[in-house]
Write a protein that holds these residues in place. Structure first.
Motif, PDB file in Angstrom:
ATOM      1  N   THR A  22       0.823  -1.208   0.000  1.00 47.90           N
ATOM      2  CA  THR A  22       0.000   0.000   0.000  1.00 47.90           C
ATOM      3  C   THR A  22       0.858   1.258   0.000  1.00 47.90           C
ATOM      4  O   THR A  22       0.446   2.293  -0.540  1.00 47.90           O
ATOM      5  CB  THR A  22      -0.923   0.014   1.229  1.00 47.90           C
ATOM      6  N   SER A  23       2.047   1.174   0.581  1.00 47.78           N
ATOM      7  CA  SER A  23       2.956   2.313   0.540  1.00 47.78           C
ATOM      8  C   SER A  23       3.369   2.615  -0.896  1.00 47.78           C
ATOM      9  O   SER A  23       3.353   3.775  -1.338  1.00 47.78           O
ATOM     10  CB  SER A  23       4.191   2.026   1.400  1.00 47.78           C
ATOM     11  N   ALA A  29      -0.164   6.093  -6.987  1.00 51.81           N
ATOM     12  CA  ALA A  29      -1.427   6.793  -7.214  1.00 51.81           C
ATOM     13  C   ALA A  29      -1.251   8.308  -7.144  1.00 51.81           C
ATOM     14  O   ALA A  29      -1.893   9.057  -7.885  1.00 51.81           O
ATOM     15  CB  ALA A  29      -2.460   6.346  -6.182  1.00 51.81           C
ATOM     16  N   SER A  30      -0.352   8.774  -6.277  1.00 52.29           N
ATOM     17  CA  SER A  30      -0.141  10.214  -6.149  1.00 52.29           C
ATOM     18  C   SER A  30       0.552  10.808  -7.371  1.00 52.29           C
ATOM     19  O   SER A  30       0.559  12.029  -7.556  1.00 52.29           O
ATOM     20  CB  SER A  30       0.693  10.512  -4.896  1.00 52.29           C
ATOM     21  N   ILE A  75     -10.291  11.070 -13.050  1.00 57.16           N
ATOM     22  CA  ILE A  75      -9.094  10.265 -12.747  1.00 57.16           C
ATOM     23  C   ILE A  75      -8.292  10.906 -11.617  1.00 57.16           C
ATOM     24  O   ILE A  75      -7.805  10.220 -10.704  1.00 57.16           O
ATOM     25  CB  ILE A  75      -8.221  10.103 -14.005  1.00 57.16           C
ATOM     26  N   ILE A  76      -8.149  12.238 -11.655  1.00 56.54           N
ATOM     27  CA  ILE A  76      -7.380  12.936 -10.624  1.00 56.54           C
ATOM     28  C   ILE A  76      -8.023  12.757  -9.254  1.00 56.54           C
ATOM     29  O   ILE A  76      -7.355  12.447  -8.266  1.00 56.54           O
ATOM     30  CB  ILE A  76      -7.254  14.435 -10.976  1.00 56.54           C
ATOM     31  N   VAL A  77      -9.361  12.936  -9.193  1.00 51.01           N
ATOM     32  CA  VAL A  77     -10.060  12.775  -7.915  1.00 51.01           C
ATOM     33  C   VAL A  77      -9.953  11.332  -7.418  1.00 51.01           C
ATOM     34  O   VAL A  77      -9.708  11.073  -6.221  1.00 51.01           O
ATOM     35  CB  VAL A  77     -11.538  13.195  -8.051  1.00 51.01           C
ATOM     36  N   SER A  83      -5.115   7.413  -3.058  1.00 51.76           N
ATOM     37  CA  SER A  83      -3.892   7.716  -2.314  1.00 51.76           C
ATOM     38  C   SER A  83      -4.173   7.856  -0.826  1.00 51.76           C
ATOM     39  O   SER A  83      -3.412   7.361   0.016  1.00 51.76           O
ATOM     40  CB  SER A  83      -3.254   9.001  -2.860  1.00 51.76           C
ATOM     41  N   VAL A  84      -5.304   8.496  -0.492  1.00 52.67           N
ATOM     42  CA  VAL A  84      -5.678   8.657   0.920  1.00 52.67           C
ATOM     43  C   VAL A  84      -5.946   7.296   1.559  1.00 52.67           C
ATOM     44  O   VAL A  84      -5.448   6.989   2.654  1.00 52.67           O
ATOM     45  CB  VAL A  84      -6.907   9.571   1.047  1.00 52.67           C
ATOM     46  N   VAL A  85      -6.744   6.460   0.892  1.00 48.84           N
ATOM     47  CA  VAL A  85      -7.084   5.145   1.437  1.00 48.84           C
ATOM     48  C   VAL A  85      -5.836   4.279   1.593  1.00 48.84           C
ATOM     49  O   VAL A  85      -5.620   3.626   2.621  1.00 48.84           O
ATOM     50  CB  VAL A  85      -8.122   4.442   0.538  1.00 48.84           C
ATOM     51  N   LEU A  86      -5.006   4.289   0.556  1.00 49.87           N
ATOM     52  CA  LEU A  86      -3.789   3.478   0.598  1.00 49.87           C
ATOM     53  C   LEU A  86      -2.826   3.970   1.668  1.00 49.87           C
ATOM     54  O   LEU A  86      -2.171   3.173   2.341  1.00 49.87           O
ATOM     55  CB  LEU A  86      -3.114   3.481  -0.776  1.00 49.87           C
ATOM     56  N   THR A  87      -2.729   5.281   1.813  1.00 46.75           N
ATOM     57  CA  THR A  87      -1.840   5.841   2.838  1.00 46.75           C
ATOM     58  C   THR A  87      -2.317   5.463   4.232  1.00 46.75           C
ATOM     59  O   THR A  87      -1.515   5.111   5.104  1.00 46.75           O
ATOM     60  CB  THR A  87      -1.762   7.370   2.706  1.00 46.75           C
TER      61      THR A  87
END
Length: 603
Positions: A22-23, A29-30, A75-77, A83-87
């Motif tokens: 996920t990291s 993703a970012s 796509i950006i959203v 990225s938030v979920v994975l982080t």
């Protein structure tokens, strides 16, 4: 570091894998928004440029400019949300992983520490051990929980950005990445330079903790000796040494971090300069070809994303070197050699009879400086043997050899005809009750302290033991009776009260062998007489070794050993020793006449 990871990571490796994946995915993703933004700009403002995205077939992409804008925004959203979920998942997984690792390392380190010989604790300061169990283990957790994630994100970011930039414009990508080798060389120099400084810093933490722990424990002595100024000076010196070592690390950090920021910033500036000139004119020599606005925007965003993690390399390296130094100290503690251990074929016995024999025993704490010499005596089950003699004669040391707190240098100590080194430690120590002259109580209740070692004892058994030790009367007068907390080391109780609880603890254990090391030295004569009655009942059917200050308490012993300079210089019953008219008789005469000779003392 690798050894600790290999030893402790196995059970929670899935958490680590989830954290790693996920990291990496979160960082990838970012990178999507700046790439999509560049593509959208070029496709929207240049009719001859097609809207294309890596790894996405053309038939799935929009064909009108409005649709391209909506798809790009979507796509950006989505990338930002992913990225938030994975982080969050990365942080939660690695936090669980690192905290569980911390827990196991701390418990195992403590367990390993408990197995160490008493000689280790004679040499090691408490604060140094606490620094390892607390500070060093916490450093490892922080490294595994945050630094590993940051390092993985850095690697994923650099690789991802490099792939994207080279796919867009390999020439400008070379300009952006030209400073990476310099960053690597500078980082390698920093790691080699700061490593010994972190080792020195970790050592100074232990020294400072030791000084503070000693002073807090000895505050009464400091105050009564009017030594506050002296101790303040010593704390000042220890703190100053810690400051100097901290500053030695900080100076290197303050050189490294800004230098990394500079090199990373130069990468951004070079990209902006070359790309800007390329857009407003021809490609600067020796570059060739064209550069679109969208590509340039992507390069600027990507380079900034590249700059931020690179500028954090210093923090990653700092955390790694700090954790490395901590790992060395943890491994060093666990790897301490242990000599007092169970043999592979150790004899296990639930209950011993209590026959004790010392056969020509010699022991020394320091090489060639024996404190016990040619020590020999025998006691049958139920006998009472008393040791008397001057302070430092070796009496307490002789008793500790029976419990294998230390192993003899030569000779043998037997229980029931078996060398104590052949008995399992559990069999030996569970059959011996030990009351030290330096009574230690834990910061718990009266009941918890008396039950220590006999955790399953009933309330009735507990109260019977306390009554035998003549402690019930003062215990019930405490604010909460048996549930009264005694404070750290029993500070809320008097010395005599602490001794009586220690005797009660030994009585509750119901051992085959009882060792009393100045067990009544802190009580008055009247209380001592009451305790002696209880001890008489306790020692009636068990072997007892008594180290005595007052000879009146041992005159009924089956055997009295007069010890001086580690040797037994006289032996016999009270009447036999008086008849000899030697040292014991002189000491007895001095005490019965009300004066204590210089020969008297406890160890």
């Amino acid at each position: 570091m690798r050894d600790l990871f290999a030893r402790y990571a196995g059970a929670d490796l899935p958490l680590f894998v989830v954290g790693v994946l996920t990291s990496i995915l979160g960082r990838v993703a970012s990178l999507a928004p700046p790439l999509v933004l560049g593509v959208a700009i070029d496709a929207t403002f240049n009719d001859d440029v097609a809207y294309t995205l890596p790894f996405v077939p053309a038939e799935f992409l929009p064909t009108t400019q409005a649709a391209e804008v909506w798809v790009s925004v979507g796509i950006i959203v989505a990338a930002l949300a992913a990225s938030v979920v994975l982080t969050w998942t990365n942080g939660a997984a690695l936090s669980l992983f690192s905290n569980r690792i911390q827990h196991r390392i701390r418990v195992d380190s403590y367990e390993a520490m408990q197995r160490l010989d008493m000689a280790f604790f004679d040499d090691k300061q408490t604060g140094q051990v606490l620094a390892i169990l607390n500070d060093d283990v916490r450093n490892l957790r922080m490294f595994l929980g945050t630094t590993v994630s940051s390092a993985l994100q850095l690697v994923a970011t650099v690789i991802g950005i490099a792939v994207i930039l080279f796919s867009l414009n390999w020439q400008l990508a070379l300009v952006t990445l030209v400073f990476v080798p310099a960053l690597g060389v500078f980082t390698l120099w920093f790691m080699r330079s700061i490593r010994p400084r972190y080792r020195a810093l970790r050592a100074s933490v232990g020294d400072l903790n030791t000084r503070l722990e000693n002073n807090l424990s000895g505050m009464e002595v400091i105050k009564t000796a009017n030594a506050e100024a002296h101790e303040t000076d010593r704390i000042h010196e220890s703190s100053w040494q810690y400051y100097l070592r901290t500053w030695a690390v900080a100076k290197l950090e303050y050189l490294y971090q800004p230098s990394m920021d500079l090199l990373a910033g130069l990468a951004f500036a070079a990209t902006f300069l070359i790309g800007g000139l390329w857009l407003v004119g021809a490609a600067p020599e020796p570059l060739s070809g064209t550069l679109r606005v969208g590509e340039f925007v992507t390069f600027l965003f990507m380079t900034q994303r590249f700059v931020d993690p690179l500028s954090g390399v210093g923090r990653i390296v700092n955390s790694y070197e700090n954790a490395r130094a901590s790992a060395e100290r943890v491994v060093g503690l666990v790897a301490q050699p242990v000599t007092v251990t169970d043999r592979e074929d150790a004899i296990v016995r639930d209950r011993l009879e209590g026959a004790v024999e010392y056969d020509d025993v010699t022991f020394s704490y320091l090489p060639d400086r024996p404190v016990i010499r040619d020590f020999s005596f025998a006691a049958e089950p139920g006998d009472t043997v008393a040791f008397v003699g001057p302070t430092g004669a070796g009496k307490s040391t002789a008793a500790k050899l029976l419990l294998r707190l230390y192993d003899v240098d030569s000779g043998e100590v037997h229980v029931d005809g078996v060398d104590v080194r052949d008995l399992s430690l559990d069999s030996l120590r569970s059959n011996i009750g030990y009351v030290s002259q330096d009574v230690f109580l834990f910061d718990g209740t009266v009941a918890e302290n008396v039950r220590y070692g006999s955790f399953d004892a009933t309330d009735e058994e507990l109260e019977d033991a306390v009554r035998l030790a003549e402690a019930h009367e003062f215990v019930v007068d405490l604010p909460d009776g048996y549930d009264t907390r005694v404070g750290e080391r029993g500070v809320k109780l008097s010395g005599g009260q602490r001794q009586r609880l220690a005797i009660a603890r030994a009585m509750l254990q119901d051992p085959a062998i009882l060792v009393l090391d100045e067990a009544t030295s802190a009580v008055d004569t009247e209380t001592e007489a009451l305790i002696q009655r209880g001890l008489a009942r306790l020692t009636a059917d068990r072997t007892t070794l008594v180290i005595a200050h007052r000879l009146s308490t041992v005159k009924t012993a089956d055997l009295i050993l007069v010890v001086d300079d580690g040797r037994i210089v006289e032996r016999g019953t009270h009447e036999e020793l008086l008849a000899v008219g030697g040292r014991y008789a002189a000491l007895w005469g001095g005490q019965t006449e009300g004066s204590v000779g210089s020969f008297l003392g406890g160890e």
